[in-house]
Every structure is written in structure tokens, then in C-alpha cells.
Scaffold this motif. Structure first.
Motif, PDB file in Angstrom:
ATOM      1  N   TYR A  16       0.807  -1.213   0.000  1.00 60.57           N
ATOM      2  CA  TYR A  16       0.000   0.000   0.000  1.00 60.57           C
ATOM      3  C   TYR A  16       0.846   1.272   0.000  1.00 60.57           C
ATOM      4  O   TYR A  16       0.618   2.176  -0.810  1.00 60.57           O
ATOM      5  CB  TYR A  16      -0.961   0.000   1.190  1.00 60.57           C
ATOM      6  CG  TYR A  16      -1.795   1.261   1.263  1.00 60.57           C
ATOM      7  CD1 TYR A  16      -2.799   1.489   0.336  1.00 60.57           C
ATOM      8  CD2 TYR A  16      -1.569   2.216   2.239  1.00 60.57           C
ATOM      9  CE1 TYR A  16      -3.559   2.645   0.375  1.00 60.57           C
ATOM     10  CE2 TYR A  16      -2.333   3.374   2.292  1.00 60.57           C
ATOM     11  CZ  TYR A  16      -3.318   3.578   1.354  1.00 60.57           C
ATOM     12  OH  TYR A  16      -4.065   4.722   1.397  1.00 60.57           O
ATOM     13  N   LYS A  20       0.821   3.928  -2.962  1.00 61.55           N
ATOM     14  CA  LYS A  20       0.349   5.282  -2.639  1.00 61.55           C
ATOM     15  C   LYS A  20       1.398   6.309  -3.043  1.00 61.55           C
ATOM     16  O   LYS A  20       1.080   7.313  -3.702  1.00 61.55           O
ATOM     17  CB  LYS A  20       0.050   5.383  -1.140  1.00 61.55           C
ATOM     18  CG  LYS A  20      -0.374   6.758  -0.681  1.00 61.55           C
ATOM     19  CD  LYS A  20      -0.604   6.769   0.829  1.00 61.55           C
ATOM     20  CE  LYS A  20      -0.908   8.153   1.350  1.00 61.55           C
ATOM     21  NZ  LYS A  20      -1.107   8.154   2.814  1.00 61.55           N
ATOM     22  N   ILE A  31      -5.055  13.194  -3.332  1.00 61.68           N
ATOM     23  CA  ILE A  31      -5.821  12.370  -2.403  1.00 61.68           C
ATOM     24  C   ILE A  31      -7.167  13.026  -2.139  1.00 61.68           C
ATOM     25  O   ILE A  31      -7.233  14.187  -1.742  1.00 61.68           O
ATOM     26  CB  ILE A  31      -5.053  12.163  -1.085  1.00 61.68           C
ATOM     27  CG1 ILE A  31      -3.774  11.372  -1.350  1.00 61.68           C
ATOM     28  CG2 ILE A  31      -5.933  11.479  -0.036  1.00 61.68           C
ATOM     29  CD1 ILE A  31      -2.859  11.239  -0.147  1.00 61.68           C
ATOM     30  N   GLU A  34      -8.822   8.891   2.323  1.00 61.79           N
ATOM     31  CA  GLU A  34      -8.114   7.665   2.673  1.00 61.79           C
ATOM     32  C   GLU A  34      -8.855   7.003   3.831  1.00 61.79           C
ATOM     33  O   GLU A  34      -9.122   7.640   4.839  1.00 61.79           O
ATOM     34  CB  GLU A  34      -6.676   7.986   3.071  1.00 61.79           C
ATOM     35  CG  GLU A  34      -5.837   6.775   3.379  1.00 61.79           C
ATOM     36  CD  GLU A  34      -4.382   7.149   3.633  1.00 61.79           C
ATOM     37  OE1 GLU A  34      -3.510   6.380   3.236  1.00 61.79           O
ATOM     38  OE2 GLU A  34      -4.132   8.212   4.234  1.00 61.79           O
ATOM     39  N   TYR A  43      -6.731  -0.818   3.251  1.00 59.67           N
ATOM     40  CA  TYR A  43      -6.908   0.598   2.955  1.00 59.67           C
ATOM     41  C   TYR A  43      -7.685   0.761   1.653  1.00 59.67           C
ATOM     42  O   TYR A  43      -7.604  -0.071   0.752  1.00 59.67           O
ATOM     43  CB  TYR A  43      -5.560   1.294   2.774  1.00 59.67           C
ATOM     44  CG  TYR A  43      -4.877   1.647   4.055  1.00 59.67           C
ATOM     45  CD1 TYR A  43      -5.164   2.850   4.700  1.00 59.67           C
ATOM     46  CD2 TYR A  43      -3.955   0.790   4.630  1.00 59.67           C
ATOM     47  CE1 TYR A  43      -4.533   3.191   5.884  1.00 59.67           C
ATOM     48  CE2 TYR A  43      -3.319   1.119   5.807  1.00 59.67           C
ATOM     49  CZ  TYR A  43      -3.611   2.322   6.442  1.00 59.67           C
ATOM     50  OH  TYR A  43      -2.986   2.643   7.605  1.00 59.67           O
ATOM     51  N   LEU A  45      -7.953   4.116  -0.895  1.00 60.24           N
ATOM     52  CA  LEU A  45      -7.500   5.479  -1.142  1.00 60.24           C
ATOM     53  C   LEU A  45      -8.155   5.978  -2.420  1.00 60.24           C
ATOM     54  O   LEU A  45      -7.950   5.419  -3.496  1.00 60.24           O
ATOM     55  CB  LEU A  45      -5.976   5.506  -1.289  1.00 60.24           C
ATOM     56  CG  LEU A  45      -5.324   6.860  -1.530  1.00 60.24           C
ATOM     57  CD1 LEU A  45      -5.553   7.798  -0.349  1.00 60.24           C
ATOM     58  CD2 LEU A  45      -3.840   6.696  -1.787  1.00 60.24           C
ATOM     59  N   GLU A  56      -9.394   4.271  -7.504  1.00 55.29           N
ATOM     60  CA  GLU A  56      -9.533   3.728  -6.160  1.00 55.29           C
ATOM     61  C   GLU A  56      -8.365   2.774  -5.969  1.00 55.29           C
ATOM     62  O   GLU A  56      -8.243   1.776  -6.683  1.00 55.29           O
ATOM     63  CB  GLU A  56     -10.841   2.947  -6.001  1.00 55.29           C
ATOM     64  CG  GLU A  56     -12.059   3.808  -5.974  1.00 55.29           C
ATOM     65  CD  GLU A  56     -13.330   2.996  -5.773  1.00 55.29           C
ATOM     66  OE1 GLU A  56     -14.354   3.620  -5.451  1.00 55.29           O
ATOM     67  OE2 GLU A  56     -13.320   1.761  -5.949  1.00 55.29           O
TER      68      GLU A  56
END
Length: 132
Positions: A16, A20, A31, A34, A43, A45, A56
């Protein structure tokens, strides 16, 4: 059915934080939100690519690998429109991202190239000048 537009593309990353950082710091996505889902140890995001276009980004513990050859059945690639393929290619390479040679689409005459996200998902840069 009256589809209005594509709302989002969903991607599952194997790491992740690495995914990210790639989508936010390298590609410049913003972003939106989150969310950590404790019950799933996962997660989600939400990222804005441009107004009205979202990715996504999900994480799940130990997601299975998936073949991602360009001609495999399923998602072939995710393409991003850019003003200049040359400038975008150079920017990615300056950040240590391997980018294929620039090609010209034989049907449209437009320039394009491919690179990959941290999990090998094929991503495309497709040249689209403003006003086209």
C-alpha cells in the motif's frame, strides 16, 4: 441504460505505501479520501487524476499475483492523456521509472508509450494536445 462517463478505475496494490507514493508522488494524483478498514486490514484510497476522473487504490493482505501481459485477458492497460509524451517520459525517467520507447498510433497518428506501476500494471501515456 444511459452511461454518463467512467467514474473510476480500481487497482489493488501489493504494498500500500509503495503504491500510494507512486500514484501520489510520481504521477501527481490528489488524495480525495483515505480510509482504513480494520475488519479487513485494508486501505481504500480515493485519488483524483483530474476533475471527474478517479482511481480507487486498495490494499489487502497478501493479494494473489495476476498475469499482466499486454495481451492477457482482462484489463489490458490504464491510459493517461498528457500534453507531451516526450516531457512526461523524461519526467518519469528522472524519477527512476523505466519507460518504453515512444511509438506512434498507426490509426490516429498520436504518440504514446508504456510504463508500469510498482506491481507491474501496464500504464500508458497518450498524447492529447489541448483542444483535441
Amino acid at each position: 441504460m444511459n452511461l454518463k462517463r467512467m467514474h473510476h478505475v480500481a487497482i489493488i496494490g501489493s504494498n500500500y505505501e509503495r503504491s500510494k507514493a507512486f500514484y501520489v508522488n510520481v504521477l501527481g494524483c490528489k488524495i480525495i479520501e483515505e480510509t482504513y478498514r480494520k475488519e479487513r486490514d485494508s486501505y481504500k484510497l480515493d485519488l483524483e487524476v483530474a476533475p471527474g476522473y478517479q482511481i480507487e487504490l486498495f490494499s489487502f493482505p497478501n493479494p494473489p499475483r495476476r498475469p499482466s501481459r499486454p495481451e492477457a485477458c482482462g484489463l489490458r492497460h490504464l491510459a493517461f492523456a498528457v500534453e507531451s509524451v516526450e516531457d512526461s517520459k523524461r519526467e518519469l525517467e528522472q524519477q527512476g521509472i523505466d519507460v518504453e520507447s515512444i511509438r506512434v498510433d498507426e490509426l490516429t497518428g498520436k504518440k504514446f508509450t508504456f510504463f508500469a506501476d510498482p506491481d507491474g500494471l501496464p500504464l500508458e501515456l497518450y498524447e492529447e494536445k489541448e483542444g483535441e
